[in-house]
Design an enzyme around this catalytic site. Structure first.
Site, PDB file in Angstrom:
ATOM      1  N   TYR A   1       0.691  -1.276   0.011  1.00  7.74           N
ATOM      2  CA  TYR A   1      -0.040  -0.245  -0.037  1.00  7.74           C
ATOM      3  C   TYR A   1       1.076   1.217  -0.051  1.00  7.74           C
ATOM      4  O   TYR A   1       0.455   2.168  -0.743  1.00  7.74           O
ATOM      5  CB  TYR A   1      -0.905  -0.010   1.245  1.00  7.74           C
TER       6      TYR A   1
ATOM      7  N   LYS B   1       1.095   4.351  -2.854  1.00  8.49           N
ATOM      8  CA  LYS B   1       0.933   5.859  -2.459  1.00  8.49           C
ATOM      9  C   LYS B   1       2.381   6.638  -2.629  1.00  8.49           C
ATOM     10  O   LYS B   1       2.333   7.878  -2.955  1.00  8.49           O
ATOM     11  CB  LYS B   1       0.316   5.832  -1.306  1.00  8.49           C
TER      12      LYS B   1
END
Length: 258
Positions: A156, A160
């Protein structure tokens, strides 16, 4: 009524609930007509009703952000039904929780495809129109996990971090085209993602609600969570500023400093 976005059109992926919904309603209050692109049809209908109640035009479209042709259809619908495309908000995102040694290739690809590739495809689809009109505002939703890594969220965080870097690079590419590109980095916002994290990170004997309260108090200097409306106000700032571009701004109550 102050309507700085009057007669503008904003397209928001992931706009049906959570942060995307908060951004959609904030931009609508500022005068924008809204296209909501999401996979959650019931939630889209509900948010669309709330946008209409503000006196704005609204359109909805079921979109898988990993598919380039769906982004192109999204742009066409904004132009055909709402008459323009001035603001693009790439907010659609997913999360899963795994340590790296237990992370499957499928989980890695899914998170990267939605969060990073989806942002790229949305920007690419909008650029032709925005360049032609020599004006546009692109707002990508990243995360504080795009500035600092977190255990069991390496994939994740990677997605990002990619959004943050992509935002800065694209901003420099299109700076002379009248297009600004910026990113919002939310902190701790009570969405389905943080409900999952609160459950994953709860201490022994702790409820999800107790975990949620503890994380607010221990991680955020202000001691309180951020809201979708906070992200909406940051999006409105980016949508109305001509000379702010290439930035990734934390809205996190002081959680991070870079």
């Amino acid at each position: 009524m102050n309507e700085p976005l009057k007669r503008q059109v904003a397209v928001i992926t992931g706009g049906a609930r959570g942060i995307g919904r908060g951004i959609a309603l904030t931009l609508a209050k500022a005068g924008a007509d809204i296209l909501i692109a999401d996979l959650l049809e019931d939630a889209m209908r509900e948010t669309a009703q709330d946008v209409r109640a503000l006196g704005r035009r609204v359109s909805t479209l079921k979109v898988d952000v990993t598919k380039a042709e769906m982004h192109r259809a999204m742009v066409r619908q904004a132009l055909d039904q709402l008459g323009g495309l001035d603001i693009l908000v790439n907010c659609a995102g997913v999360i899963s929780i795994h340590p790296v040694d237990a992370l499957s290739e499928r989980d890695w690809d899914f998170v990267m495809d939605v969060n990073a590739k989806g942002t790229f495809l949305g920007c690419q689809a909008a650029l032709e129109h925005m360049k032609a009109q020599h004006k546009g505002r692109i707002i990508n939703v990243a995360s504080i996990a795009g500035k600092e890594g977190f255990p069991n969220l390496a994939h994740y965080s990677a997605s990002k971090f990619a959004v943050v870097g992509f935002t800065n690079a694209l901003a420099k590419e299109v700076a002379r085209d009248g297009i600004t590109v910026n990113a919002i980095c939310p902190g701790i916002v009570r969405t389905y993602m943080w409900d999952r994290l609160s459950d994953e990170w709860k201490a022994e004997g702790e409820s999800v609600e107790d975990s949620w309260a503890r994380h607010q108090l221990t991680l955020i200097p202000q001691g309180r969570a951020q809201t979708p409306e906070d992200m909406g106000r940051m999006a409105l700032f980016f949508a109305t500023m001509d000379n702010v571009t290439g930035q990734s701004v934390n809205v996190d109550g002081g959680f991070t400093f870079h």
